[in-house]
Design a protein around this motif. Sequence first.
Motif, PDB file in Angstrom:
ATOM      1  N   GLY A 114       0.752  -1.308  -0.068  1.00 32.69           N
ATOM      2  CA  GLY A 114      -0.014   0.058   0.279  1.00 32.69           C
ATOM      3  C   GLY A 114       0.616   1.310   0.575  1.00 32.69           C
ATOM      4  O   GLY A 114       2.000   0.619  -0.252  1.00 32.69           O
ATOM      5  N   ALA A 115       0.187   2.683  -0.326  1.00 35.13           N
ATOM      6  CA  ALA A 115       0.721   3.238   0.041  1.00 35.13           C
ATOM      7  C   ALA A 115       0.787   4.099   1.219  1.00 35.13           C
ATOM      8  O   ALA A 115      -0.125   4.075   1.843  1.00 35.13           O
ATOM      9  CB  ALA A 115       0.128   4.785  -0.851  1.00 35.13           C
ATOM     10  N   ASP A 116       1.907   4.960   1.732  1.00 33.98           N
ATOM     11  CA  ASP A 116       2.335   5.608   2.789  1.00 33.98           C
ATOM     12  C   ASP A 116       0.822   6.982   3.170  1.00 33.98           C
ATOM     13  O   ASP A 116       0.302   7.343   3.855  1.00 33.98           O
ATOM     14  CB  ASP A 116       3.563   5.653   3.002  1.00 33.98           C
ATOM     15  N   ILE A 117       0.862   7.757   1.916  1.00 30.12           N
ATOM     16  CA  ILE A 117      -0.255   8.616   1.360  1.00 30.12           C
ATOM     17  C   ILE A 117      -0.882   8.434   0.281  1.00 30.12           C
ATOM     18  O   ILE A 117       0.008   8.409  -1.107  1.00 30.12           O
ATOM     19  CB  ILE A 117       0.514  10.060   1.464  1.00 30.12           C
ATOM     20  N   VAL A 118      -1.801   9.052   0.398  1.00 32.75           N
ATOM     21  CA  VAL A 118      -3.426   8.866  -0.791  1.00 32.75           C
ATOM     22  C   VAL A 118      -3.808  10.382  -0.899  1.00 32.75           C
ATOM     23  O   VAL A 118      -3.905  10.368  -0.243  1.00 32.75           O
ATOM     24  CB  VAL A 118      -4.390   7.422  -1.017  1.00 32.75           C
ATOM     25  N   PHE A 119      -3.433  10.688  -1.999  1.00 33.85           N
ATOM     26  CA  PHE A 119      -4.043  11.952  -2.365  1.00 33.85           C
ATOM     27  C   PHE A 119      -4.924  12.248  -3.036  1.00 33.85           C
ATOM     28  O   PHE A 119      -4.704  11.793  -4.522  1.00 33.85           O
ATOM     29  CB  PHE A 119      -3.087  12.958  -3.041  1.00 33.85           C
ATOM     30  N   GLU A 120      -6.374  12.340  -2.366  1.00 32.77           N
ATOM     31  CA  GLU A 120      -7.604  12.419  -4.273  1.00 32.77           C
ATOM     32  C   GLU A 120      -7.613  13.858  -4.477  1.00 32.77           C
ATOM     33  O   GLU A 120      -8.463  14.342  -3.464  1.00 32.77           O
ATOM     34  CB  GLU A 120      -8.972  11.293  -3.138  1.00 32.77           C
ATOM     35  N   THR A 121      -7.576  13.562  -5.786  1.00 32.37           N
ATOM     36  CA  THR A 121      -7.704  14.920  -6.296  1.00 32.37           C
ATOM     37  C   THR A 121      -8.824  15.527  -7.424  1.00 32.37           C
ATOM     38  O   THR A 121      -8.965  16.441  -7.919  1.00 32.37           O
ATOM     39  CB  THR A 121      -6.098  15.798  -6.755  1.00 32.37           C
ATOM     40  N   ALA A 122      -9.327  14.176  -7.893  1.00 34.98           N
ATOM     41  CA  ALA A 122      -9.895  14.217  -8.758  1.00 34.98           C
ATOM     42  C   ALA A 122     -11.297  14.950  -8.309  1.00 34.98           C
ATOM     43  O   ALA A 122     -12.342  14.588  -8.948  1.00 34.98           O
ATOM     44  CB  ALA A 122     -10.509  13.013  -8.909  1.00 34.98           C
ATOM     45  N   GLY A 123     -12.070  14.387  -6.925  1.00 34.31           N
ATOM     46  CA  GLY A 123     -13.014  14.561  -6.197  1.00 34.31           C
ATOM     47  C   GLY A 123     -14.346  13.802  -6.620  1.00 34.31           C
ATOM     48  O   GLY A 123     -15.032  14.646  -6.999  1.00 34.31           O
ATOM     49  N   ALA A 124     -14.532  13.076  -6.384  1.00 32.30           N
ATOM     50  CA  ALA A 124     -14.991  11.745  -7.722  1.00 32.30           C
ATOM     51  C   ALA A 124     -15.458  10.750  -6.133  1.00 32.30           C
ATOM     52  O   ALA A 124     -14.764  10.106  -5.764  1.00 32.30           O
ATOM     53  CB  ALA A 124     -14.364  11.114  -8.403  1.00 32.30           C
ATOM     54  N   LYS A 125     -16.373  10.607  -5.881  1.00 28.55           N
ATOM     55  CA  LYS A 125     -17.138   9.351  -5.406  1.00 28.55           C
ATOM     56  C   LYS A 125     -15.910   7.578  -5.543  1.00 28.55           C
ATOM     57  O   LYS A 125     -14.802   7.541  -4.218  1.00 28.55           O
ATOM     58  CB  LYS A 125     -18.724   8.900  -5.398  1.00 28.55           C
ATOM     59  N   VAL A 126     -15.622   7.364  -6.602  1.00 28.68           N
ATOM     60  CA  VAL A 126     -14.994   6.233  -6.637  1.00 28.68           C
ATOM     61  C   VAL A 126     -13.453   6.264  -6.592  1.00 28.68           C
ATOM     62  O   VAL A 126     -12.686   5.601  -6.167  1.00 28.68           O
ATOM     63  CB  VAL A 126     -15.091   5.737  -8.658  1.00 28.68           C
ATOM     64  N   THR A 127     -12.827   7.268  -6.820  1.00 23.28           N
ATOM     65  CA  THR A 127     -11.391   7.786  -6.143  1.00 23.28           C
ATOM     66  C   THR A 127     -11.493   7.735  -5.193  1.00 23.28           C
ATOM     67  O   THR A 127     -10.600   7.156  -4.073  1.00 23.28           O
ATOM     68  CB  THR A 127     -10.956   8.826  -6.573  1.00 23.28           C
ATOM     69  N   ALA A 128     -12.308   7.890  -4.186  1.00 23.19           N
ATOM     70  CA  ALA A 128     -12.480   8.659  -3.195  1.00 23.19           C
ATOM     71  C   ALA A 128     -12.188   6.981  -2.499  1.00 23.19           C
ATOM     72  O   ALA A 128     -11.897   6.556  -1.120  1.00 23.19           O
ATOM     73  CB  ALA A 128     -13.571   9.007  -2.264  1.00 23.19           C
ATOM     74  N   LEU A 129     -13.035   6.047  -2.548  1.00 19.76           N
ATOM     75  CA  LEU A 129     -13.257   4.706  -2.585  1.00 19.76           C
ATOM     76  C   LEU A 129     -11.826   4.207  -2.447  1.00 19.76           C
ATOM     77  O   LEU A 129     -11.690   2.617  -1.896  1.00 19.76           O
ATOM     78  CB  LEU A 129     -14.366   3.876  -3.624  1.00 19.76           C
ATOM     79  N   GLN A 130     -11.418   4.447  -3.841  1.00 14.03           N
ATOM     80  CA  GLN A 130     -10.341   3.244  -4.094  1.00 14.03           C
ATOM     81  C   GLN A 130      -8.964   4.023  -3.369  1.00 14.03           C
ATOM     82  O   GLN A 130      -8.085   2.738  -2.809  1.00 14.03           O
ATOM     83  CB  GLN A 130      -9.302   4.112  -5.553  1.00 14.03           C
ATOM     84  N   ALA A 131      -8.554   4.795  -2.568  1.00 10.55           N
ATOM     85  CA  ALA A 131      -8.164   5.096  -1.648  1.00 10.55           C
ATOM     86  C   ALA A 131      -8.439   4.606  -0.276  1.00 10.55           C
ATOM     87  O   ALA A 131      -7.327   4.051   0.514  1.00 10.55           O
ATOM     88  CB  ALA A 131      -7.694   6.984  -0.896  1.00 10.55           C
ATOM     89  N   THR A 132      -9.311   4.270   0.115  1.00 12.30           N
ATOM     90  CA  THR A 132      -9.186   3.352   1.057  1.00 12.30           C
ATOM     91  C   THR A 132      -8.486   1.784   0.976  1.00 12.30           C
ATOM     92  O   THR A 132      -8.633   1.366   2.037  1.00 12.30           O
ATOM     93  CB  THR A 132     -10.711   2.613   1.800  1.00 12.30           C
ATOM     94  N   ASP A 133      -8.776   1.705  -0.354  1.00 15.41           N
ATOM     95  CA  ASP A 133      -8.139  -0.127  -0.605  1.00 15.41           C
ATOM     96  C   ASP A 133      -6.477   0.049  -1.378  1.00 15.41           C
ATOM     97  O   ASP A 133      -5.914  -0.829  -1.551  1.00 15.41           O
ATOM     98  CB  ASP A 133      -8.685  -0.635  -1.886  1.00 15.41           C
ATOM     99  N   ILE A 134      -6.707   1.589  -1.817  1.00 14.41           N
ATOM    100  CA  ILE A 134      -4.232   1.373  -1.644  1.00 14.41           C
ATOM    101  C   ILE A 134      -4.098   1.867  -0.561  1.00 14.41           C
ATOM    102  O   ILE A 134      -2.702   1.854  -0.955  1.00 14.41           O
ATOM    103  CB  ILE A 134      -4.511   2.965  -2.631  1.00 14.41           C
ATOM    104  N   VAL A 135      -4.481   2.677   0.796  1.00 12.81           N
ATOM    105  CA  VAL A 135      -3.276   2.970   1.142  1.00 12.81           C
ATOM    106  C   VAL A 135      -3.346   1.792   3.201  1.00 12.81           C
ATOM    107  O   VAL A 135      -4.332   1.009   2.404  1.00 12.81           O
ATOM    108  CB  VAL A 135      -4.320   4.375   2.402  1.00 12.81           C
ATOM    109  N   ASP A 136      -2.118   1.976   2.840  1.00 14.41           N
ATOM    110  CA  ASP A 136      -1.505   0.852   4.135  1.00 14.41           C
ATOM    111  C   ASP A 136      -1.411   1.239   5.287  1.00 14.41           C
ATOM    112  O   ASP A 136      -2.301   2.981   5.763  1.00 14.41           O
ATOM    113  CB  ASP A 136       0.223   1.587   3.732  1.00 14.41           C
TER     114      ASP A 136
END
Length: 355
Positions: free
Chosen positions: A236-258
């Motif tokens: 996983g990533a130490d830091i995930v920045f959601e900058t797209a302003g979209a629900k789908v990317t916000a949900l992806q962030a929880t799957d990517i973060v370490d």
Amino acid sequence: MRNSEAILVTPGTMKIFDAPVPKPAKNEVLIEVEYVGICGSDVHGFESGPYIPPSDPNQRIGLGHEYAGTVVAVGDEVTDFRVGDRVCAEPGVPDGTCRYCLGGRYNICPDVDFLATQPRYRGALARFITHPSNLVYHLPENMSFIEGALVEPAAVGMHAALAGNARLGKKIVILGSGCIGLMVLQGCKSLGATEIVVVDVMPKRLEMAKKLGATWTVNATKEDTVARCREILSGGADIVFETAGAKVTALQATDIVDRGGNIMIVGTIPEPVPIDFLKINREVTIQTVFRYVNNYPMTIEAISQGRFDVASMVSNVYDFEDVQHAFEESVSNKANIIKGVIKVGGSREPSEKGE
């Protein structure tokens, strides 16, 4: 001197009107505007009207808040600026008295007077504009007016990178490579980060991310974003920045973060996002990021020193009298526009006459 300003007459229609030249108050400077950046919020306002409509139906709606220009007059109590100084400005004027301002977090002041929003809806797309001198900054000689206009979105990226504790050794994913995503990328790099994955669906934006220093890029239309990011980073990533302003990317962030990582919500997400806390209940931090606070000086320095490249992001430059076309193209050609700016200085006389 003659003033003119671009006004949102109705959603989808901008017109240029004559306007009085404002007189600076004792603590203000009068700025002749040279360039104004087109922000995503401006485009949204152009398409749909202001997010919070003014209570007065006769209120003029101005757009634009990313600007730079030349000081042409100063108020009686201003000592830090002289006529002829090249400057940029923070567009938000906080009240300075609330507990947030007094605590040093003026960016979340509830009564801030931010350009192109309530209460005055005064836009920077005007030939002349006044601004409090304590929120105006000198531009170094080696910085252009275009670079000065883009200090504002660059400061957003710098603030987000600092808030997320980006630094050497951190594994970072940035979801979205529009203007703000690219600014976050550069903010992270300026703080020493070297392992940065940038994700988007638009090839041109990903090309720019690579040019600006992304270590890896992921095209979300061709690859599984979560799987590919975790493969690249060997976890996983130490830091995930959601900058797209979209629900789908916000949900992806929880799957990517370490485990123990940070999710930084930089984009404005217009709908509720359900969070599966079982995915992140290993001391993951979720933090929203709002604009910037005390970041202008360091951002100007980073641009001046060449550690932050905003000029390369400018893909489209429009004349002031073509403001309608500029916004129409910003709506219709999003896949090819990285950053649009409007040249106000030296434009022809206004095409519409105000009262």
